[in-house]
Design a protein around this motif. Structure first.
Motif, PDB file in Angstrom:
ATOM      1  N   CYS A 337       0.835  -1.216   0.000  1.00 59.72           N
ATOM      2  CA  CYS A 337       0.000   0.000   0.000  1.00 59.72           C
ATOM      3  C   CYS A 337       0.865   1.259   0.000  1.00 59.72           C
ATOM      4  O   CYS A 337       0.511   2.268  -0.620  1.00 59.72           O
ATOM      5  N   VAL A 338       2.011   1.209   0.687  1.00 61.69           N
ATOM      6  CA  VAL A 338       2.956   2.334   0.656  1.00 61.69           C
ATOM      7  C   VAL A 338       3.423   2.577  -0.777  1.00 61.69           C
ATOM      8  O   VAL A 338       3.515   3.724  -1.244  1.00 61.69           O
ATOM      9  N   SER A 339       3.700   1.493  -1.491  1.00 63.56           N
ATOM     10  CA  SER A 339       4.145   1.601  -2.881  1.00 63.56           C
ATOM     11  C   SER A 339       3.055   2.208  -3.768  1.00 63.56           C
ATOM     12  O   SER A 339       3.330   3.042  -4.630  1.00 63.56           O
ATOM     13  N   ILE A 340       1.795   1.790  -3.552  1.00 59.28           N
ATOM     14  CA  ILE A 340       0.678   2.349  -4.323  1.00 59.28           C
ATOM     15  C   ILE A 340       0.601   3.855  -4.118  1.00 59.28           C
ATOM     16  O   ILE A 340       0.396   4.629  -5.060  1.00 59.28           O
ATOM     17  N   TYR A 341       0.814   4.295  -2.866  1.00 56.08           N
ATOM     18  CA  TYR A 341       0.770   5.726  -2.558  1.00 56.08           C
ATOM     19  C   TYR A 341       1.926   6.484  -3.202  1.00 56.08           C
ATOM     20  O   TYR A 341       1.748   7.580  -3.743  1.00 56.08           O
ATOM     21  N   GLY A 342       3.124   5.882  -3.181  1.00 55.10           N
ATOM     22  CA  GLY A 342       4.315   6.647  -3.537  1.00 55.10           C
ATOM     23  C   GLY A 342       4.860   6.485  -4.932  1.00 55.10           C
ATOM     24  O   GLY A 342       5.668   7.300  -5.380  1.00 55.10           O
ATOM     25  N   VAL A 343       4.436   5.439  -5.677  1.00 57.21           N
ATOM     26  CA  VAL A 343       5.109   5.126  -6.932  1.00 57.21           C
ATOM     27  C   VAL A 343       4.982   6.249  -7.970  1.00 57.21           C
ATOM     28  O   VAL A 343       5.929   6.521  -8.719  1.00 57.21           O
ATOM     29  N   ASP A 344       3.831   6.924  -8.024  1.00 55.05           N
ATOM     30  CA  ASP A 344       3.658   8.015  -8.990  1.00 55.05           C
ATOM     31  C   ASP A 344       4.051   9.371  -8.411  1.00 55.05           C
ATOM     32  O   ASP A 344       4.031  10.379  -9.117  1.00 55.05           O
ATOM     33  N   LYS A 345       4.403   9.408  -7.114  1.00 54.05           N
ATOM     34  CA  LYS A 345       4.883  10.644  -6.489  1.00 54.05           C
ATOM     35  C   LYS A 345       6.416  10.645  -6.425  1.00 54.05           C
ATOM     36  O   LYS A 345       7.069  11.599  -6.834  1.00 54.05           O
ATOM     37  N   TRP A 346       6.983   9.582  -5.858  1.00 51.84           N
ATOM     38  CA  TRP A 346       8.432   9.512  -5.627  1.00 51.84           C
ATOM     39  C   TRP A 346       9.175   8.918  -6.810  1.00 51.84           C
ATOM     40  O   TRP A 346      10.373   9.110  -6.945  1.00 51.84           O
ATOM     41  N   GLY A 347       8.478   8.157  -7.643  1.00 47.28           N
ATOM     42  CA  GLY A 347       9.123   7.548  -8.800  1.00 47.28           C
ATOM     43  C   GLY A 347       9.577   6.119  -8.551  1.00 47.28           C
ATOM     44  O   GLY A 347       9.705   5.669  -7.413  1.00 47.28           O
ATOM     45  N   ARG A 348       9.828   5.430  -9.649  1.00 44.27           N
ATOM     46  CA  ARG A 348      10.213   4.015  -9.577  1.00 44.27           C
ATOM     47  C   ARG A 348      11.629   3.846  -9.023  1.00 44.27           C
ATOM     48  O   ARG A 348      11.900   2.962  -8.215  1.00 44.27           O
ATOM     49  N   ARG A 349      12.542   4.699  -9.487  1.00 49.41           N
ATOM     50  CA  ARG A 349      13.961   4.548  -9.108  1.00 49.41           C
ATOM     51  C   ARG A 349      14.163   4.720  -7.601  1.00 49.41           C
ATOM     52  O   ARG A 349      14.902   3.959  -6.971  1.00 49.41           O
ATOM     53  N   PHE A 350      13.507   5.711  -7.014  1.00 50.82           N
ATOM     54  CA  PHE A 350      13.664   5.949  -5.577  1.00 50.82           C
ATOM     55  C   PHE A 350      13.261   4.711  -4.779  1.00 50.82           C
ATOM     56  O   PHE A 350      13.970   4.282  -3.866  1.00 50.82           O
ATOM     57  N   LEU A 351      12.117   4.102  -5.148  1.00 50.72           N
ATOM     58  CA  LEU A 351      11.633   2.926  -4.417  1.00 50.72           C
ATOM     59  C   LEU A 351      12.568   1.732  -4.620  1.00 50.72           C
ATOM     60  O   LEU A 351      12.848   0.976  -3.680  1.00 50.72           O
ATOM     61  N   PHE A 352      13.053   1.548  -5.848  1.00 50.14           N
ATOM     62  CA  PHE A 352      14.010   0.471  -6.111  1.00 50.14           C
ATOM     63  C   PHE A 352      15.259   0.607  -5.234  1.00 50.14           C
ATOM     64  O   PHE A 352      15.712  -0.359  -4.614  1.00 50.14           O
ATOM     65  N   LEU A 353      15.823   1.809  -5.193  1.00 46.92           N
ATOM     66  CA  LEU A 353      17.093   2.022  -4.490  1.00 46.92           C
ATOM     67  C   LEU A 353      16.918   1.927  -2.979  1.00 46.92           C
ATOM     68  O   LEU A 353      17.721   1.300  -2.279  1.00 46.92           O
ATOM     69  N   GLN A 354      15.835   2.536  -2.452  1.00 45.40           N
ATOM     70  CA  GLN A 354      15.600   2.494  -1.014  1.00 45.40           C
ATOM     71  C   GLN A 354      15.302   1.062  -0.563  1.00 45.40           C
ATOM     72  O   GLN A 354      15.850   0.573   0.428  1.00 45.40           O
ATOM     73  N   GLY A 355      14.430   0.373  -1.321  1.00 49.33           N
ATOM     74  CA  GLY A 355      14.062  -1.009  -0.974  1.00 49.33           C
ATOM     75  C   GLY A 355      15.258  -1.943  -1.022  1.00 49.33           C
ATOM     76  O   GLY A 355      15.427  -2.805  -0.154  1.00 49.33           O
ATOM     77  N   GLY A 356      16.122  -1.773  -2.033  1.00 50.09           N
ATOM     78  CA  GLY A 356      17.304  -2.610  -2.157  1.00 50.09           C
ATOM     79  C   GLY A 356      18.243  -2.452  -0.966  1.00 50.09           C
ATOM     80  O   GLY A 356      18.760  -3.437  -0.418  1.00 50.09           O
ATOM     81  N   THR A 357      18.437  -1.202  -0.539  1.00 50.66           N
ATOM     82  CA  THR A 357      19.305  -0.933   0.613  1.00 50.66           C
ATOM     83  C   THR A 357      18.742  -1.579   1.880  1.00 50.66           C
ATOM     84  O   THR A 357      19.468  -2.211   2.664  1.00 50.66           O
ATOM     85  N   GLN A 358      17.436  -1.442   2.079  1.00 52.81           N
ATOM     86  CA  GLN A 358      16.788  -2.016   3.269  1.00 52.81           C
ATOM     87  C   GLN A 358      16.879  -3.537   3.280  1.00 52.81           C
ATOM     88  O   GLN A 358      17.179  -4.145   4.317  1.00 52.81           O
ATOM     89  N   MET A 359      16.649  -4.162   2.113  1.00 50.99           N
ATOM     90  CA  MET A 359      16.728  -5.629   2.033  1.00 50.99           C
ATOM     91  C   MET A 359      18.141  -6.123   2.338  1.00 50.99           C
ATOM     92  O   MET A 359      18.318  -7.131   3.027  1.00 50.99           O
ATOM     93  N   LEU A 360      19.135  -5.399   1.826  1.00 47.44           N
ATOM     94  CA  LEU A 360      20.525  -5.793   2.042  1.00 47.44           C
ATOM     95  C   LEU A 360      20.876  -5.814   3.535  1.00 47.44           C
ATOM     96  O   LEU A 360      21.432  -6.795   4.048  1.00 47.44           O
TER      97      LEU A 360
END
Length: 523
Positions: A337-360
């Motif tokens: 649901c966070v992704s649904i809210y933010g994907v068209d506001k923050w962009g795809r790249r921001f979510l990819f990079l932040q999520g990757g760092t958190q998973m690592l």
């Protein structure tokens, strides 16, 4: 920053008129339910394989090994090729059916592909629910796989084509939200069905897949076809009427003309599979292969398939392991649901990079926690409660990082970057690569856990580093750009522009979109 995404400026990108209508919202919500069948299966298969009554009936060798002295190597007690074949046979079937689904989706429409998916999944669920032998289980899984191949091929395309481009990210992620809801529902049902006296609760878990199958089957019958698909099959007037209703405005001529132009270009392509290999489609082909490849090597399916088994291995009792899987399921839904809210506001790249760092960070922490207690011998002794809570907490943070990045975006980005002339074929490659690596990981995970032990999490952490670097340098931003204008992001990219020398900007020179009587020509 070398990988900066392109934001359309005056004269480059187009802004089609249109609103987010109630009609298109409801339509996309119903279509997104196609994700329920995939999610339900991911959740259910891990749950039933941790139920003693299920193991006792179909996999007695695993059951006996599990019942042995608790001092046995915890890493290896579920290692059984028959058990992994039960789980992973579905993904091999999905791979094969996605290739057929490509032709059905292109020639007969997105709706019919969804209908086939629902009917095949329903058949597989019934066979599994009434299974008396392992061969029935595997036959049922293969039919489920055929259904998932059709649904995963058609639903993301359907959503990307129906949604207004400014809301495409949010509406498309409805598919991933349905997957996460399916996983959560399956985990909750597993928890309660495992308590049924007589040990036949696994039949309800497996047979319950009929419900999401009926939802997508009925949904496909009442949904409208996408304008893109209608134009592709020569029904232009119906498509224009449908586009007006979808966008909620009368003047849709610019978008309609661009869709017709793209369709004319698509008709010139006799062999879309061969066409994919042309130099100008190199960026899209690379993404169609690498994004699903990386998505599976985040290690998420290890957590979701085998969450109950994994928690049982860590030392939780059967009930506790199923409940832990429910907790991760809730986190999965919330983070999507966070992704649904933010994907068209923050962009795809921001979510990819932040999520990757958190998973690592979380994968390294889980590896450290398990390594400290289990060592290489796999004998943890008595596990304190605080330790179990810490492991579940890090796994939840890992699931959250995936659920707002690689989870939804792994389906969204490939479905929005393909031109119409290669869209069905490229989406089929996307699904096929996803299923190949889902199959491989499902098949070898328990064996890898046995041999790599806690190092398995380090193995996946390495790939998270690689994929995050890949996104930073090679994936352009695609938010707020119409699908038919997507060539712009590749033309502007520091690396991919070298492959796009034969393609001009939409509306200029080589690519004429919707101007004059001549069809669009791709040189």
């Amino acid at each position: 920053m070398p990988a900066a995404g392109f934001v359309p400026g005056p004269g480059n990108g187009k802004e089609y008129p249109g609103n987010l209508t109630l009609y298109v919202t409801v339509t996309c919500m119903v279509a997104a339910m196609g994700g329920l069948i995939f999610g339900y299966d991911i959740g259910i298969s891990g749950g039933v394989t941790s139920m003693d009554s299920f193991l006792k009936k179909f996999f007695p060798s695993v059951y006996r090994k599990e019942q042995e002295n608790s001092s046995t190597n915890q890493y290896c007690k579920f290692n059984s090729q028959t058990l992994t074949m039960f789980t992973s046979s579905l993904y091999l079937a999905a791979l094969l059916s996605s290739l057929v689904a490509s032709v059905v989706t292109r020639r007969l429409g997105r709706k019919l592909s969804m209908l086939f998916g629902g009917l095949l999944f329903c058949s597989g669920a019934l066979i599994n629910g009434f299974a008396q032998a392992v061969w029935m289980l595997i036959l049922g899984r293969i039919l489920l796989g055929f259904g998932i191949g059709f649904a995963n091929q058609s639903v993301p395309l359907y959503l990307s084509e129906m949604a207004p481009y400014k809301f495409r990210g949010s509406l498309n992620i409805g598919f991933q939200l349905s997957i996460t809801i399916g996983i959560l529902v399956a985990n909750v049902l597993n928890y309660f069905f495992s308590k049924i006296k007589g040990g036949w609760g696994w039949r309800l878990s497996l047979g319950g897949a009929v419900v999401p199958a009926l939802i997508i089957t009925v949904g496909s019958l009442i949904l409208p076809e996408t304008p893109n698909s209608m134009i592709e099959r020569g029904r232009n007037e119906e498509a224009k009427t449908s586009l007006r209703r979808i966008r909620g405005v009368e003047d849709v001529s610019e978008e309609f003309n661009d869709l017709v132009a793209a369709s004319e270009a698509s008709r010139m392509v006799e062999h879309p599979w061969r066409n994919l290999l042309r130099r100008k489609y190199r960026p899209q082909l690379a993404m169609a292969i690498l994004i699903p490849f990386f998505q599976q090597l985040t290690g998420i399916n290890v957590i979701m398939f085998y969450a109950p088994v994994l928690f049982k291995t860590i030392g939780f009792k059967s009930d506790a392991s199923l409940m832990s899987a429910v907790i991760t399921g809730v986190v999965n839904v919330g983070a999507t649901c966070v992704s649904i809210y933010g994907v068209d506001k923050w962009g795809r790249r921001f979510l990819f990079l932040q999520g990757g760092t958190q998973m690592l960070i979380c994968q390294i922490a889980v590896a450290a926690c398990i390594g400290a207690k289990f060592g290489v011998q796999g004998d943890p002794g008595e596990l304190p409660k605080w330790y179990a809570i810490v492991v579940v907490l890090f796994i939840c943070m890992y699931v959250a990082g995936f659920a707002w990045s690689w989870g939804p975006l792994g389906w969204l980005v490939p479905s929005e970057i393909f031109p119409l002339e290669i869209r069905s074929a490229a989406q089929s490659i996307n699904v096929s690569v996803n299923m190949i690596f889902t199959f491989i990981i499902a098949q070898v995970f328990l064996s890898m856990l046995c041999h790599l032990k806690f190092g398995l999490f380090i193995f996946f952490a390495f790939f998270v580093v690689v994929m995050t670097i890949f996104v930073y340098f090679f994936l352009p931003e695609t938010k707020n750009i119409p699908i038919e204008e997507m060539v712009i992001v590749w033309k502007q990219h520091w690396f991919w522009s070298r492959f796009m020398t034969d393609v001009d900007y939409p509306g200029n020179g080589t690519l004429e979109m919707g101007k004059g009587p001549e069809p669009t020509k791709y040189v």
